[in-house]
Design an enzyme around this catalytic site. Structure first.
Site, PDB file in Angstrom:
ATOM      1  N   ASP A   1       0.800  -1.405  -0.191  1.00  0.00           N
ATOM      2  CA  ASP A   1       0.071   0.114  -0.119  1.00  0.00           C
ATOM      3  C   ASP A   1       0.817   1.406   0.037  1.00  0.00           C
ATOM      4  O   ASP A   1       2.045   1.043   0.458  1.00  0.00           O
ATOM      5  CB  ASP A   1      -0.879  -0.109   1.394  1.00  0.00           C
ATOM      6  CG  ASP A   1      -1.982   1.016   1.246  1.00  0.00           C
ATOM      7  OD1 ASP A   1      -2.323   1.557   0.140  1.00  0.00           O
ATOM      8  OD2 ASP A   1      -2.470   1.442   2.353  1.00  0.00           O
ATOM      9  N   GLU A   2       0.338   2.401  -0.509  1.00  0.00           N
ATOM     10  CA  GLU A   2       1.122   3.660  -0.506  1.00  0.00           C
ATOM     11  C   GLU A   2       2.514   3.470  -1.116  1.00  0.00           C
ATOM     12  O   GLU A   2       3.395   4.073  -0.891  1.00  0.00           O
ATOM     13  CB  GLU A   2       1.233   4.178   0.968  1.00  0.00           C
ATOM     14  CG  GLU A   2      -0.022   4.405   1.752  1.00  0.00           C
ATOM     15  CD  GLU A   2      -0.919   5.473   1.133  1.00  0.00           C
ATOM     16  OE1 GLU A   2      -0.374   6.218   0.015  1.00  0.00           O
ATOM     17  OE2 GLU A   2      -1.979   5.661   1.872  1.00  0.00           O
TER      18      GLU A   2
END
Length: 713
Positions: A230-231
């Site tokens: 994620d991110e």
């Protein structure tokens, strides 16, 4: 005929989300626009993999904060049930690195356990190293600036001999780069001597080990057959290399991120990781998530216009929404900053009075100093607020001190912890005694704690210092014995606090009984934190093995990882935050203040006379980030602020500010020019917002209360 179990995790998704969730093997890049449901995509993909028979122990999901990891795991459990998710690894990059190093500690060559240095430990070590070589640069140095440069070097795979000397820089930037080069090698040696790793090492060392040892790399690649990140736009060079090592064999890597929200170059994040994903992982599929579920259409139209004005974009995204209608954006021109703050506070009060929850209101700004006027204006109206990025619970002195005692009980050669508590509470070990202990340690080639234990043998050491050393050694040895006897960590902490009379010392050192009680409450909250780690199974959910009662060393490692993001709980309060701190948050009403040239974009990205570390962050190829790149990041920072708003967005600026005793006109931020005027309602504010009659009565009542009088209105 019943549908396969995994199909239920494909339902209710829009076409782009579904394409990402049902992707088979091989690399995939999911470009997730703001508010587009990226967490849903990740968790549904994990749930689908589990339903298809992939063992939970074969799945690794990585993100950047413990909070995000916890929420992700909670969502997966909600979709699949706890039994199906048991053994799933969902954690931060640093937690994963720690897990790997704990399992493969024999490759480190430390012999025994290791400590983790947090930011303050690293700063203290570098400050001490500079002191020993008599370096102060002729002024008080910003140690954090040196730590940042060493961190950037580590995460760019630059060793002490490879770090630039700053010869091409000017002013403070050159000085701090030279200091970093001077101390970097000594810092690495000090960590090794302390049997310690800092936060950067928790990722750099796993990469080194995975690269060097084929059998270790093959073992971990086999362990995790599916890796999700994620991110991804926030990853740096060393994190990219970690993912290459983990997924290099099976290539089952899903990364989710948004290049338009890459705002952390100043701490090493490299936006080219996401832009060059198809080069790093050839044959990768790319899916764009462009449907926004957060903001009203006028807000999204403004966000699209701002980010699409950025030159040379590789991936074009246009956010859209079914949430049409909504109020126009408020473009607020204020005469001076005090008027801007007064307007914001008055408007917040109006929103609260008309039904908006304070928890759904946020004020965002480029730099922390901008909050001062806002705070004053809110206090004037008795509006409660919380500052994002305030002091961490674990940074409070009494908490940090007790944690250092615990770290010593686990690892007596943890010299940084020993130095912190050597004379706390005061036990007669001053600077002179410290110098004699250090000299004895060096002469005898012993850890400093052994010198403390042998203090009675040191010639010239005062009797009071010898007695103090004996008391300290007794406390540590007794605590270590309690741990060997498997006494719970929370009880060992209480044992230490009683042995050093911590409660009594806090009362003696505090200005009032109330202040002393607040500090003691922090100690008791630490006891509770330790108890939670001992008893809650979910605290070990990211472990490779089945949950078990963690040892104190593991608890301290995990606590250290959490320190950087620990926040005060604040419910029902207006939020004040920097734009960097606002990422990942959302509010009904958002006020962006100080939208002026020199503030956003910051002057260091536009003024050729100003130099700062942010201008000279190195990218993956070792080149410096150009100033136009820094301005692009400022634009993305503005975009992040705009897309935090769900219902209302206020874009505020001052027409003039005081500088060096003079009122100086200010130009509006160049980013405001990219916001279509038809989306905005312009307001000119020149006077301070007045308090209403009820507020005046309340203030008068408070003022007169001390005189025993009651106001009459």
């Amino acid at each position: 005929m019943a549908s396969p179990a995994h199909e239920r995790f494909e339902q209710g998704l829009n076409p782009a989300q579904r394409a990402a969730v049902v992707h088979g093997d091989g690399p995939i890049l999911v470009l997730a626009g703001a508010g587009s449901g990226k967490t849903r995509v990740i968790t549904n993909r994990i749930a689908r993999l589990l339903a298809m028979g992939v063992p939970a122990t074969s799945i690794l999901a990585v993100t950047f904060t413990n909070k995000a990891a916890g929420e992700m795991l909670e969502r997966v459990v909600g979709l699949t049930g706890a039994r199906a998710a048991q053994g799933l690894t969902v954690c931060t990059f640093h937690a994963f690195g720690l897990q790997l190093l704990q399992r493969e500690s024999r490759y480190l060559g430390f012999g025994q356990g290791f400590s983790i240095f947090d930011q303050s430990d690293a700063s203290g070590t570098i400050r001490e190293l500079l002191r020993t070589i008599n370096v102060d640069g002729g002024k008080r140095l910003d140690i954090g600036a040196i730590v940042s440069r060493i961190s950037l070097a580590k995460n760019s795979f630059q060793g002490p001999d490879e770090i630039p000397d700053g010869g091409d820089l000017d002013g403070d930037a050159a000085i701090y780069q030279q200091m970093a080069k001077l101390v970097y090698g000594k810092y690495v040696a000090a960590l090794k001597g302390f049997h310690a790793l800092d936060f950067d090492d928790l990722i750099c060392e796993p990469v080194r080990l995975l690269t060097k040892f084929d059998e270790l790399r093959e073992r971990w690649q086999k362990r995790f057959r599916y890796v999700l990140v994620d991110e991804y736009q926030d990853t740096n060079r060393v994190q990219l290399e970690l993912l290459r090592q983990l997924a290099g064999g099976h290539r089952n890597l899903m990364v989710v991120g948004d290049d338009d929200q890459s705002i952390y170059a100043w701490r090493g994040a490299d936006v080219t990781n996401i832009l060059a994903f198809e080069d790093h992982f050839v044959g990768a599929k790319v899916v764009k998530l462009e449907q926004n579920y957060r903001s009203r259409k006028p807000i999204l139209d403004a966000a699209n216009a701002v980010v699409q004005a950025m030159p040379a974009k590789k991936y074009l995204k246009a956010l859209f929404t079914d949430r049409v209608g909504g109020e126009p954006l408020q473009l607020v021109n204020c005469s001076i900053p005090e008027v801007e703050a007064s307007f914001v506070a008055g408007e917040i009060q109006r929103l609260i009075q008309t039904g908006t929850s304070p928890a759904e209101i946020a004020v965002m700004y480029r730099g922390n100093k901008q909050a001062e006027l806002i705070e004053a204006a809110l206090r004037e109206r008795d509006i409660a607020y919380t500052l994002v990025g305030g002091q961490s619970f674990f940074e409070r002195k009494e908490v940090k001190d007790l944690l250092c005692y615990l770290r010593l009980a686990v690892n007596p050669i943890d010299e940084m912890s020993l130095r912190r508590v050597l004379n706390y509470p005061m036990r007669g070990i001053g600077e002179g005694a410290m110098a004699k202990l250090e000299a004895y340690s060096i002469t005898k080639d012993l850890p400093l704690f052994r010198a403390v234990q042998r203090a009675g043998e040191i010639e010239g050491l005062a009797a009071a210092a010898k007695a103090g050393c004996a008391r300290l050694a007794e406390v540590i040895i007794d605590a270590k014995a309690a741990l060997v006897a498997h006494k719970p960590a929370s009880l060992v902490a209480k044992q230490i606090a009683e042995a050093i009379a911590l409660k009594e010392d806090l009362h003696a050192a505090s200005p009032s009984g109330e202040a002393a009680q607040r500090r003691w409450n922090n100690v008791e909250n630490l006891y509770k934190t330790l108890q939670r780690y001992e008893t809650r199974a979910e605290e070990t959910a990211w472990e490779l093995d089945a949950p078990r009662a963690p040892a104190l060393s593991e608890i301290l490692h995990r606590l250290t990882l959490r320190m950087a993001e620990e926040k005060e709980e604040s419910q029902g309060l207006v939020t004040l935050t920097t734009l960097h701190g606002a990422k990942g948050l959302e509010y009904d009403a958002v006020f962006l203040i100080g939208l002026e040239e020199g503030i956003l974009p910051h002057k260091r990205t536009t003024d050729p006379k100003v130099t700062d570390v942010v201008e000279y962050v190195t990218d993956a190829s070792g080149d410096v980030v150009q100033k136009e790149d820094a301005v692009d990041e400022e634009r993305r920072l503005f975009y992040v602020g705009v897309t935090r708003a769900k219902e209302r967005l206020y874009l505020c600026r001052a027409r003039a500010r005081q500088q060096r005793g003079q009122i100086v006109p200010r130009s509006p931020s160049r980013f405001l020019a990219d916001v279509p005027k038809e989306l905005c309602e312009t307001r000119e504010v020149t006077e301070l917002a007045k308090l209403d009659v009820k507020q005046l009565a309340q203030k008068a009542g408070k003022a007169l209360a001390g005189f025993g009088a009651k106001p009459k209105f």
